[in-house]
Scaffold this active site. Structure first.
Site, PDB file in Angstrom:
ATOM      1  N   GLU A 148       0.851  -1.194   0.000  1.00 13.90           N
ATOM      2  CA  GLU A 148       0.000   0.000   0.000  1.00 13.90           C
ATOM      3  C   GLU A 148       0.884   1.241   0.000  1.00 13.90           C
ATOM      4  OE1 GLU A 148      -3.365   0.914  -0.224  1.00 13.90           O
ATOM      5  OE2 GLU A 148      -2.414   2.900  -0.158  1.00 13.90           O
ATOM      6  N   ARG A 149       0.556   2.179  -0.888  1.00 18.27           N
ATOM      7  CA  ARG A 149       1.415   3.367  -1.018  1.00 18.27           C
ATOM      8  C   ARG A 149       1.190   4.383   0.106  1.00 18.27           C
ATOM      9  NH1 ARG A 149      -1.827   6.069  -6.167  1.00 18.27           N
ATOM     10  NH2 ARG A 149      -3.820   5.292  -5.500  1.00 18.27           N
ATOM     11  N   TYR A 150      -0.029   4.399   0.676  1.00 16.12           N
ATOM     12  CA  TYR A 150      -0.315   5.385   1.734  1.00 16.12           C
ATOM     13  C   TYR A 150       0.005   4.828   3.117  1.00 16.12           C
ATOM     14  CZ  TYR A 150      -2.522   8.414  -1.690  1.00 16.12           C
ATOM     15  OH  TYR A 150      -2.753   9.239  -2.755  1.00 16.12           O
ATOM     16  N   THR A 152      -1.842   4.677   5.797  1.00 17.51           N
ATOM     17  CA  THR A 152      -2.882   3.947   6.523  1.00 17.51           C
ATOM     18  C   THR A 152      -3.575   2.946   5.596  1.00 17.51           C
ATOM     19  OG1 THR A 152      -4.443   5.702   5.981  1.00 17.51           O
ATOM     20  CG2 THR A 152      -3.409   5.812   8.153  1.00 17.51           C
ATOM     21  N   GLY A 154      -7.114   0.857   4.393  1.00 16.95           N
ATOM     22  CA  GLY A 154      -8.523   1.258   4.252  1.00 16.95           C
ATOM     23  C   GLY A 154      -8.857   1.879   2.914  1.00 16.95           C
ATOM     24  N   HIS A 569     -42.690  -3.660  15.638  1.00 11.65           N
ATOM     25  CA  HIS A 569     -43.527  -2.469  15.503  1.00 11.65           C
ATOM     26  C   HIS A 569     -43.252  -1.546  16.683  1.00 11.65           C
ATOM     27  CE1 HIS A 569     -47.045   0.003  14.654  1.00 11.65           C
ATOM     28  NE2 HIS A 569     -47.329  -0.052  15.944  1.00 11.65           N
TER      29      HIS A 569
END
Ligand code: FAD
Length: 596
Positions: A148-150, A152, A154, A569
């Site tokens: 993953e480049r970032y 974090t 997600g 209900h």
């Protein structure tokens, strides 16, 4: 000898009246067989129509926004010599559906060097698709890493999509609820919004979730490799290390070897080429940064993302205009649901410009001057440039398939950047899978997660396939609009015999108590089997309720199954049961059905 050949819309499965949302050709272009002519979009899928002839385009017979079906002439091509006879028309494949490879596979490269690390499974991208795939693969015993480049996990959904937008929409809903409480005799002072604190709240929500994911990755012994990944061959990815909160490269590189890989590289917002770079012009990510609340905001694109952000900004005090090329906002759900939303939101917008294109933006110091053009004479587009303080570009998202060196792995990527997969989420390269936004519409997190589990299970040797009947859609606007399966419009366009039952919320005690008696719940049944095949709900919490309709469709339930299920209900949820009772003729909460 040259000849003129008409290229028509081929058999596009169940769709017969779908809009042209992208046009890739113009008169004078040279086109090859299989080059994309246009993109059609139904509420279920987006499909590229390939050319069945090669030559020079003499006429383009459709325009953006036109609705087309099988047999409609798209272009007239002047073909030459041996290539004069057109190839048989190939069916356009829905991007989300298992699709045959539309183009020849690129020749894979071969990485001769060593690898720094080695895994059973490497997942490229840590969005909802990527982390779900990695976690499932690890749970099934595969030694797994995510690239993953970032900073974090997600992806778009948790960091700059579903979650931050809902954090802001929740606050907007609270403000609106407080205003509405005056009708019940409770008045609050006008809210004062501290934008910095609101932004911090949104970031806290995001941080809690992304931090939770990091913990879950650790718990499963899934390694996170930070950096920008691109394929070297069908078993290696090179990762250029990134640092900080952005994608800044450190210069360090690592080669990761894998037995199997799942591509979950997602999508990115489309930036219209004629729109200048200016801090006052943002995409959804920029809008979620909530840098300031403008006096006047233009939202380009009347889709769900644009309307959700319009809801937030208008509640915070901005005056909002929306410009949309099509003849209606929020394509997808039936128009009766959109009409309810429009009525409830009439005061939110200054202008909704339909069948109108944005053709130029002049960024001046005192404002952004926008020029519009009507798609036809009925659009009523402004004739003079209009000044705005901020522009949100929300004109769609494009897949990231062309940005990962997929060709070196021999993986096919379409002209538009989608990666075709089969029902097991496998690409044309047997050890490489792809999931989520990068494989096609609808670009939704719940579709990505479902596909992720399929891919991971298949990779781990389990029998699995993507065979969901329906994928729901929700606009988390105020009120929410949720739909799944068949709409009435789609059934009509396909000539499918259906029975429709609508329960108006004006007959729901809970909706009246909540001030939401304008909503409705509608179910659509197959007229022959009497099974439920679609549903549309408009009103608060519609998105939470549509899940019951999804389950009913997947289980093959009919009106009796749903209506005889005892719902609590008084709830908004019981309107699903009551709509089924309306279909069945046993509902005692609406006036008696007219005797036939
Ligand atoms: P993504 O979430 O796009 O993740 C892809 C990841 O791959 C990213 O983290 C990216 O950095 C990484 N990546 C890409 N290329 C590389 C590379 N070469 N090297 C390393 N890393 C790479 N959907 C819903 O279902 N409900 C909603 O309410 C909703 N709201 C939304 C609101 C907004 C404003 C937006 C923009 C989207 C929203 N969506 C929503 C759509 C949803 O966010 C996407 O469908 C979902 O995130 C797709 O998941 P994905 O895993 O396919 O890709």
């Amino acid at each position: 000898m040259s000849q003129l050949v008409e290229v028509k819309v081929p058999d596009i499965g169940d769709f017969s009246d779908v809009p042209v949302i992208e046009l890739f050709v113009k008169v004078g272009d040279t086109i090859k067989v299989d080059d994309a002519i246009a993109t059609l979009e139904s509420d279920k899928a987006t499909m590229d129509v390939p050319s069945s002839a090669a030559g020079v385009i003499k006429e383009v017979k459709v325009a953006l926004g036109d609705r087309v079906g099988e047999g409609k002439v798209l272009i007239v091509v002047e073909t030459e010599g041996a290539g004069a006879s057109p190839a048989p028309a190939t069916a356009a494949a829905p991007a989300a559906a298992p699709a045959a490879a539309p183009v020849a596979a690129p020749a894979a490269a071969s990485h001769g060097g060593a690898a720094d690390v080695e895994y059973d499974m490497v997942v490229l991208g840590a969005g909802p698709g990527g982390y779900s795939a990695a976690f499932r693969a690890a749970d099934l015993g595969l030694k797994t890493a995510i690239i993953e480049r970032y900073a974090t996990l997600g992806g778009v959904c948790l960091n700059v999509g579903c979650i931050p937008s809902k954090a802001l929409l929740h606050v907007a809903a609270v403000i609106e609820e407080a205003e509405h409480a005056s009708v019940a005799g409770v008045s609050f002072a006008k809210p004062s919004v501290d934008v910095d604190a609101l932004r911090a709240h949104k970031e806290k929500v995001v941080g809690k979730l992304t931090g939770g994911l990091a913990g879950m990755a650790k718990g499963r012994k899934v390694d996170i490799i930070r950096g920008y990944g691109h394929f070297l061959d069908p078993n290696h990815i090179e990762v250029e290390e990134t640092t900080g909160t952005s994608q800044d490269k450190t210069g360090a590189k690592k080669v990761v070897k894998f037995k199997q890989c799942i591509i979950a590289a997602g999508s990115a917002a489309v930036h219209l080429p004629f729109i200048p770079r200016d801090p006052r012009i943002v995409d959804s990510t920029g809008a979620l940064e909530l840098r300031f609340v403008p006096g006047k905001l233009l939202v380009i694109g009347g889709g769900i993302i644009g309307l959700e952000m319009a809801t937030v900004y208008s509640t915070l005090g901005a005056r909002v205009d929306v410009v949309e090329m099509m003849d209606g906002l929020m394509q997808g759900p039936d128009r009766d649901a959109v009409k309810v939303w429009e009525k409830q939101n009439a005061s939110r917008f200054d202008k909704i410009m339909l069948k109108t294109k944005t053709v130029a933006v002049d960024a001046k110091e005192d404002g952004l001057y926008v020029t519009f053009e009507g798609v036809d004479a009925t659009s009523g587009a402004p004739t003079e440039p209009v000044k705005y303080d901020m522009i949100l570009q929300s004109a769609g998202r494009a897949p990231n398939g062309k940005k990962i060196g997929a060709e070196k792995a021999g993986v096919i990527v379409t002209d538009r950047g989608f990666i075709p997969v089969d029902a097991q989420m496998r690409t044309n390269v047997p050890n490489i899978f792809a999931i989520g936004d990068v494989v096609g519409q609808p670009m939704l997190a719940h579709k990505a997660v479902h596909e992720a589990h399929v891919a991971a299970e298949v990779a781990a040797g389990h029998k699995a396939a993507f065979d969901a009947t329906v994928i729901p859609g929700v606009a988390y606007t105020h009120p929410e609009v949720a739909w799944v399966g068949y709409t009435e419009a789609q059934a009509k366009a396909e000539g499918k015999k259906v029975e429709t039952a609508k329960f108006p919320w004006a007959a729901s005690g809970r909706a009246i108590a909540n001030g939401a008696d304008y909503g409705f719940t509608k179910l659509i049944f197959d007229a022959e089997t009497h099974r439920v095949i679609g549903g549309t709900i408009v009103g608060p919490s519609a998105g939470d309720m549509i899940g019951e309709v999804c389950l009913a469709i997947e289980m093959g339930a009919d009106a009796v199954d749903i209506g005889k299920t005892i719902h609590p209900h008084p709830t908004l949820g019981e309107t699903v049961g009551m709509a089924a009772e309306v279909a069945h003729g046993s509902c005692t909460d609406v006036p008696p059905a007219r005797k036939k």
